[in-house]
Design an enzyme around this catalytic site. Structure first.
Site, PDB file in Angstrom:
ATOM      1  N   GLU A 289       0.843  -1.315  -0.115  1.00 14.30           N
ATOM      2  CA  GLU A 289       0.208  -0.016   0.054  1.00 14.30           C
ATOM      3  C   GLU A 289       1.026   1.395  -0.081  1.00 14.30           C
ATOM      4  O   GLU A 289       0.527   2.265  -0.554  1.00 14.30           O
ATOM      5  CB  GLU A 289      -0.988  -0.222   1.331  1.00 14.30           C
ATOM      6  CG  GLU A 289      -1.938  -0.844   1.157  1.00 14.30           C
ATOM      7  CD  GLU A 289      -3.278  -0.566   2.078  1.00 14.30           C
ATOM      8  OE1 GLU A 289      -3.082  -0.012   3.241  1.00 14.30           O
ATOM      9  OE2 GLU A 289      -4.310  -1.100   2.060  1.00 14.30           O
ATOM     10  N   HIS A 310       9.043 -26.701  -1.797  1.00 12.74           N
ATOM     11  CA  HIS A 310       8.526 -27.791  -2.266  1.00 12.74           C
ATOM     12  C   HIS A 310       7.295 -27.200  -3.316  1.00 12.74           C
ATOM     13  O   HIS A 310       6.334 -28.214  -3.939  1.00 12.74           O
ATOM     14  CB  HIS A 310       7.770 -28.687  -1.392  1.00 12.74           C
ATOM     15  CG  HIS A 310       8.978 -29.197  -0.704  1.00 12.74           C
ATOM     16  ND1 HIS A 310       9.595 -30.702  -0.892  1.00 12.74           N
ATOM     17  CD2 HIS A 310       9.533 -28.758   0.416  1.00 12.74           C
ATOM     18  CE1 HIS A 310      10.507 -30.858   0.138  1.00 12.74           C
ATOM     19  NE2 HIS A 310      10.671 -29.680   0.892  1.00 12.74           N
ATOM     20  N   LYS A 424     -14.055  -0.429  -4.022  1.00 12.38           N
ATOM     21  CA  LYS A 424     -15.399  -0.014  -3.051  1.00 12.38           C
ATOM     22  C   LYS A 424     -16.280   0.735  -3.996  1.00 12.38           C
ATOM     23  O   LYS A 424     -17.511   0.558  -3.718  1.00 12.38           O
ATOM     24  CB  LYS A 424     -14.683   1.058  -2.092  1.00 12.38           C
ATOM     25  CG  LYS A 424     -13.992   0.358  -0.953  1.00 12.38           C
ATOM     26  CD  LYS A 424     -13.463   1.405   0.206  1.00 12.38           C
ATOM     27  CE  LYS A 424     -12.181   0.471   0.938  1.00 12.38           C
ATOM     28  NZ  LYS A 424     -11.701   1.665   1.636  1.00 12.38           N
TER      29      LYS A 424
HETATM   30  O1  PA5 Z   1      -3.371   1.062   5.928  1.00 19.52           O
HETATM   31  C1  PA5 Z   1      -4.715   1.303   5.857  1.00 19.52           C
HETATM   32  O2  PA5 Z   1      -4.901   2.481   6.082  1.00 19.52           O
HETATM   33  C2  PA5 Z   1      -5.813   0.103   5.509  1.00 19.52           C
HETATM   34  O3  PA5 Z   1      -5.163  -0.872   5.151  1.00 19.52           O
HETATM   35  C3  PA5 Z   1      -6.717   0.043   6.661  1.00 19.52           C
HETATM   36  O4  PA5 Z   1      -6.147  -0.167   7.982  1.00 19.52           O
HETATM   37  C4  PA5 Z   1      -7.767  -0.485   6.426  1.00 19.52           C
HETATM   38  O5  PA5 Z   1      -8.293  -0.224   5.001  1.00 19.52           O
HETATM   39  C5  PA5 Z   1      -9.105  -0.611   7.437  1.00 19.52           C
HETATM   40  O6  PA5 Z   1      -9.327   0.778   7.621  1.00 19.52           O
HETATM   41  P1  PA5 Z   1     -10.298   1.090   9.006  1.00 19.52           P
HETATM   42  O7  PA5 Z   1      -9.372   1.007  10.022  1.00 19.52           O
HETATM   43  O8  PA5 Z   1     -10.423   2.562   8.650  1.00 19.52           O
HETATM   44  O9  PA5 Z   1     -11.331   0.485   9.016  1.00 19.52           O
END
Ligand code: PA5
Length: 433
Positions: A289, A310, A424
Site C-alpha cells: 500500500e 516444495h 469499493k
Molecule cells: O493501512 C490502511 O490505512 C488500511 O489498510 C486500513 O487499515 C484498512 O483499510 C482498514 O481501515 P479502517 O481502520 O478505517 O477500518
C-alpha cells in the site's frame, strides 16, 4: 540486548559498494523528509516517534483493559481489516503456541479474527463457535465506516447482546477508532463502550504500536513494554541520520531501490519459521500500500520455507529473473527437539541423530540462500537473535521506517492508498442497483 542485523554479504554479485554509497545524498534527503516532516504525506508521520513518546498512562489503561477481558473470556474476537488487524495477528502468531487453540481458557483466551473478509461461511462458523464459549470483542476501525468490519460487528454485537444481556455485553466490548469521526465512534458513544483512540497522524498500516495492535497483543498475554522497548531502541539508533555505513534501515531501503532499478521488481520476504506467516502478511500490506502507486513500486510477496521450497521454490530458482529475496532468520530457538537414533535406520536418517531439528533447518536456510544467489536471486538476510517481543519490536520499526524511506526514494506518498477506493466504488454501485 543486541540489535537485529542486516546481512548483505550475499549481494556481492549484484551490487557494488560504490553503488550504495552514491545514494547517500538521496537517502539523507528521504530521512530528512521523515525527521523534518517535509515529504509527501507529512501529516501521517506520527508512527516515527511513537515508541519514543509512548504515554505511560495509556499503556496502563491498555494493560488493565486487557486484564479485564482476559479474565472473563475463553475467546477474544478482534474485528478489523488491513492495518486494523494485521499487526496484531503478526505479533500474536509469531509468539503463540498455535495448539493453544485446542483448549481456550479464561485467563488464557484464544484470539480469533472477524471482519477481514466478506465470507459468509467464515462468519457463520465463527458465530456458531461463539455460542459455545465465553467471549469478548475488540472492534477496530480508524475510519469507523469500513464495510467488512462494520458488517462483522453488526452481527457479533447482536450475538453478544443476546448472549449476555446489554450491561454485561457492554463490559465485554472495546472499540478502537478515531477520536470523533465515523459510525463506530457514534455507536461506541451511544452504547458507552470502553474506547481507545487511534492518533490522527498514524495510518492503519503503521498503527501496530498504538492501541490497534497493543490491546489485542496484551490480550494474548504478550509483553507490550518489551515490544515498545525494541521499537524504541531501533528508532533511537537509526533515525537521526541515514549514514549508509552504519544505518541498517537506510541500507535496506537503498538496496531495495538499487535492485528495483536493476529489474528486480518483486521482493519475496521469506522465513524458515511458519510462525512468521502473518508477520510477512503485515509486511506485504505495509509495502504494497505504501509503494505500489503511480505505476511504480516493488511487488511484495511472501513465502514460508522449507514448505514453499516444495512448490514455488521451482519458480524462485528458475523462473523469470525479476525476484530478490529477503530472509528473516531467527538465530536461537527456545527449546530443542533432538532427532532420535533408530536401530533399523530404514529412513537413513541416523547421520542426523543427536542433532536438533533447527540444525537441519539452518542448513536448509544456508543451502537455499546459496542456491538462490547462484540462480541470480539477490539475497538480503535480516537476523534476529531470538523470536521475542523485544526483537519483533525492533523489526516492526525497522520495516516501518525503511518503508517510508523506500517510498520517498521512488517519489511517492508512502502514507496514502488511493487505489483501494476503486473496488469499493464499484461494490457500492453494484450493491445499490
Ligand atoms: O493501512 C490502511 O490505512 C488500511 O489498510 C486500513 O487499515 C484498512 O483499510 C482498514 O481501515 P479502517 O481502520 O478505517 O477500518
Amino acid at each position: 540486548m543486541e540489535n537485529i542485523k542486516l546481512n548483505i554479504t550475499y549481494l556481492n554479485n549484484f551490487i557494488e559498494n560504490n553503488e550504495i554509497s552514491k545514494l547517500q545524498d538521496k537517502i539523507n534527503k528521504a530521512n530528512n523528509h521523515i525527521n523534518k516532516k517535509t515529504g509527501k504525506g507529512n501529516d501521517f508521520l506520527g508512527w516515527a516517534d511513537l515508541p519514543k513518546n509512548i504515554d505511560e498512562e495509556l499503556l496502563q489503561d491498555i494493560k488493565t483493559t486487557a486484564k479485564n477481558l482476559i479474565e472473563k473470556s475463553e475467546i477474544i474476537v478482534v474485528i478489523g481489516i488491513g492495518g486494523s488487524y494485521l499487526g496484531a495477528k503478526a505479533i500474536i502468531d509469531a509468539l503463540s503456541n498455535p495448539f493453544n487453540s485446542l483448549n481456550p481458557q479464561k485467563g488464557n483466551p484464544y484470539i480469533v479474527y472477524a471482519g477481514n473478509s466478506l465470507s459468509e461461511d467464515y462468519h457463520n462458523d465463527l458465530l456458531k463457535t461463539l455460542d459455545k464459549y465465553d467471549y469478548s470483542v475488540i472492534v477496530i476501525s480508524k475510519s469507523g465506516t469500513t464495510t467488512e468490519p462494520a458488517i462483522a460487528f453488526r452481527l457479533i454485537k447482536q450475538h453478544i447482546y443476546k448472549k449476555y444481556g446489554q450491561k454485561e455485553a457492554i463490559s465485554r466490548i472495546v472499540a478502537i477508532t478515531d477520536k470523533e469521526r465515523g459510525a463506530l465512534k457514534t455507536i461506541a458513544n451511544n452504547d458507552n463502550f470502553k474506547t481507545f483512540i487511534i492518533p490522527d497522524d498514524v495510518g492503519g498500516r503503521y498503527s501496530v504500536l498504538t492501541p490497534v495492535g497493543l490491546i489485542p497483543i496484551a490480550c494474548a498475554g504478550f509483553n507490550i513494554d518489551e515490544l515498545i522497548n525494541g521499537a524504541k531502541k531501533c528508532s533511537l539508533d537509526y533515525s537521526d541520520n541515514a549514514d549508509l555505513k552504519s544505518n541498517i534501515i537506510a541500507q535496506y531501503a537503498v538496496i531495495r531501490n538499487l535492485l528495483y532499478n536493476k529489474g528486480k521488481k518483486i521482493e519475496i520476504l521469506a522465513s524458515f519459521n511458519p510462525k512468521l506467516t502473518f508477520f510477512i502478511e503485515w509486511w506485504k500490506q505495509l509495502y504494497g500500500e505504501s509503494e505500489g502507486k503511480e505505476n511504480k513500486g516493488i511487488f511484495p510477496a511472501g513465502l514460508i520455507f522449507t514448505t514453499d521450497l516444495h512448490s514455488l521454490g521451482q519458480y524462485m530458482q528458475e523462473g523469470e529473473r525479476t525476484i530478490f529475496e529477503t530472509i528473516i532468520s531467527i538465530r536461537n530457538i527456545k527449546q530443542s527437539i533432538i532427532i532420535p537414533s533408530d536401530t533399523d535406520n530404514i529412513d537413513g536418517l541416523n547421520y542426523l541423530s543427536g542433532k536438533n531439528i533447527d540444525f537441519v533447518n539452518k542448513k536448509a536456510e544456508l543451502g537455499t540462500i546459496m542456491a538462490h544467489v547462484e540462480g541470480n536471486v539477490p539475497n538480503i538476510k535480516i537476523e534476529l537473535p531470538n523470536l521475542n517481543e523485544y526483537y519483533l519490536g525492533q523489526l516492526i520499526y525497522f520495516f516501518e521506517r525503511a518503508c517510508a524511506l523506500s517510498g520517498y526514494l521512488i517519489n511517492v506518498n508512502p502514507f496514502d492508498q488511493p487505489g483501494v477506493e476503486a473496488y469499493k466504488k464499484n461494490m457500492f454501485k453494484l450493491l445499490k442497483e
